[in-house]
Design a protein around this motif. Structure first.
Motif, mmCIF file in Angstrom:
data_model
loop_
_atom_site.group_PDB
_atom_site.id
_atom_site.type_symbol
_atom_site.label_atom_id
_atom_site.label_comp_id
_atom_site.label_asym_id
_atom_site.label_seq_id
_atom_site.Cartn_x
_atom_site.Cartn_y
_atom_site.Cartn_z
ATOM 1 N N ALA A 83 0.831 -1.203 0.000
ATOM 2 C CA ALA A 83 0.000 0.000 0.000
ATOM 3 C C ALA A 83 0.869 1.259 0.000
ATOM 4 O O ALA A 83 0.561 2.242 -0.698
ATOM 5 C CB ALA A 83 -0.936 -0.007 1.209
ATOM 6 N N LEU A 84 1.950 1.246 0.753
ATOM 7 C CA LEU A 84 2.851 2.399 0.794
ATOM 8 C C LEU A 84 3.527 2.618 -0.560
ATOM 9 O O LEU A 84 3.694 3.765 -0.996
ATOM 10 C CB LEU A 84 3.892 2.236 1.895
ATOM 11 C CG LEU A 84 3.369 2.401 3.317
ATOM 12 C CD1 LEU A 84 4.439 2.024 4.330
ATOM 13 C CD2 LEU A 84 2.889 3.824 3.561
ATOM 14 N N LYS A 85 3.906 1.536 -1.220
ATOM 15 C CA LYS A 85 4.512 1.665 -2.550
ATOM 16 C C LYS A 85 3.518 2.264 -3.539
ATOM 17 O O LYS A 85 3.864 3.132 -4.337
ATOM 18 C CB LYS A 85 5.013 0.311 -3.045
ATOM 19 C CG LYS A 85 6.257 -0.157 -2.336
ATOM 20 C CD LYS A 85 6.692 -1.525 -2.806
ATOM 21 C CE LYS A 85 7.870 -2.016 -1.969
ATOM 22 N NZ LYS A 85 8.248 -3.382 -2.307
ATOM 23 N N GLN A 89 3.740 5.942 -5.503
ATOM 24 C CA GLN A 89 3.543 6.144 -6.942
ATOM 25 C C GLN A 89 2.490 7.217 -7.201
ATOM 26 O O GLN A 89 2.673 8.081 -8.067
ATOM 27 C CB GLN A 89 3.142 4.833 -7.611
ATOM 28 C CG GLN A 89 4.227 3.790 -7.621
ATOM 29 C CD GLN A 89 3.721 2.423 -8.045
ATOM 30 O OE1 GLN A 89 2.523 2.198 -8.161
ATOM 31 N NE2 GLN A 89 4.643 1.493 -8.267
ATOM 32 N N GLU A 90 1.406 7.166 -6.470
ATOM 33 C CA GLU A 90 0.329 8.152 -6.638
ATOM 34 C C GLU A 90 0.802 9.554 -6.262
ATOM 35 O O GLU A 90 0.474 10.533 -6.938
ATOM 36 C CB GLU A 90 -0.895 7.756 -5.820
ATOM 37 C CG GLU A 90 -1.602 6.515 -6.312
ATOM 38 C CD GLU A 90 -2.136 6.662 -7.733
ATOM 39 O OE1 GLU A 90 -2.655 7.736 -8.079
ATOM 40 O OE2 GLU A 90 -2.001 5.691 -8.520
ATOM 41 N N LEU A 91 1.569 9.656 -5.182
ATOM 42 C CA LEU A 91 2.098 10.957 -4.785
ATOM 43 C C LEU A 91 3.032 11.527 -5.845
ATOM 44 O O LEU A 91 2.984 12.713 -6.157
ATOM 45 C CB LEU A 91 2.824 10.857 -3.435
ATOM 46 C CG LEU A 91 1.937 10.766 -2.202
ATOM 47 C CD1 LEU A 91 2.760 10.427 -0.974
ATOM 48 C CD2 LEU A 91 1.180 12.076 -1.996
ATOM 49 N N ILE A 95 2.418 15.025 -7.847
ATOM 50 C CA ILE A 95 3.405 16.113 -7.779
ATOM 51 C C ILE A 95 3.774 16.576 -9.177
ATOM 52 O O ILE A 95 3.968 17.765 -9.431
ATOM 53 C CB ILE A 95 4.654 15.660 -6.991
ATOM 54 C CG1 ILE A 95 4.291 15.494 -5.510
ATOM 55 C CG2 ILE A 95 5.790 16.639 -7.157
ATOM 56 C CD1 ILE A 95 5.364 14.842 -4.676
ATOM 57 N N LYS A 96 3.857 15.647 -10.127
ATOM 58 C CA LYS A 96 4.198 15.996 -11.510
ATOM 59 C C LYS A 96 3.098 16.797 -12.195
ATOM 60 O O LYS A 96 3.362 17.572 -13.087
ATOM 61 C CB LYS A 96 4.480 14.730 -12.322
ATOM 62 C CG LYS A 96 5.755 14.035 -11.948
ATOM 63 C CD LYS A 96 5.964 12.787 -12.769
ATOM 64 C CE LYS A 96 7.205 12.047 -12.324
ATOM 65 N NZ LYS A 96 7.366 10.785 -13.059
ATOM 66 N N SER A 97 1.867 16.585 -11.756
ATOM 67 C CA SER A 97 0.717 17.270 -12.403
ATOM 68 C C SER A 97 0.639 18.729 -12.067
ATOM 69 O O SER A 97 1.068 19.252 -11.165
ATOM 70 C CB SER A 97 -0.581 16.609 -11.978
ATOM 71 O OG SER A 97 -0.575 15.250 -12.342
#
Length: 97
Positions: A83-85, A89-91, A95-97
């Motif tokens: 779940a942390l991985k 990835q989602e974070l 951040i890129k968006s």
């Protein structure tokens, strides 16, 4: 709990008493003592104030504080690492968006 251990060590290195720190945070000494022992959670505003009082980076203390919160929430889950991985990835995507 790493946060409490860290602020205790920093406080002792500066030869400050718990009551001195507590007064600066506008909380009572027993409450501050519980934060150091990991029996109470510090508020984010207190973490920022502690960084200034203890002459340490806000990012460093906030990272340790947040890490403790995450471990408390998911530490006993069998899929916590997965779940942390996924969260990482989602974070990164957000951040890129």
């Amino acid at each position: 709990m790493q946060f409490g251990e860290k602020i205790k060590r920093l406080r002792e290195e500066k030869y400050l008493l718990q009551r001195q720190i507590a007064a600066s945070l506008d909380i009572d000494a027993p409450m501050y003592s519980k934060i150091e022992r990991g029996e109470r959670k510090a508020k984010r505003v207190h973490v920022i104030s502690l960084a200034r009082l203890l002459d340490v980076s806000e990012d460093e203390l906030l990272t340790i504080w947040l890490s403790d919160k995450i471990i408390e929430d998911v530490g006993d889950e069998t899929t916590a690492l997965a779940a942390l991985k996924r969260a990482e990835q989602e974070l990164k995507r957000s951040i890129k968006s």
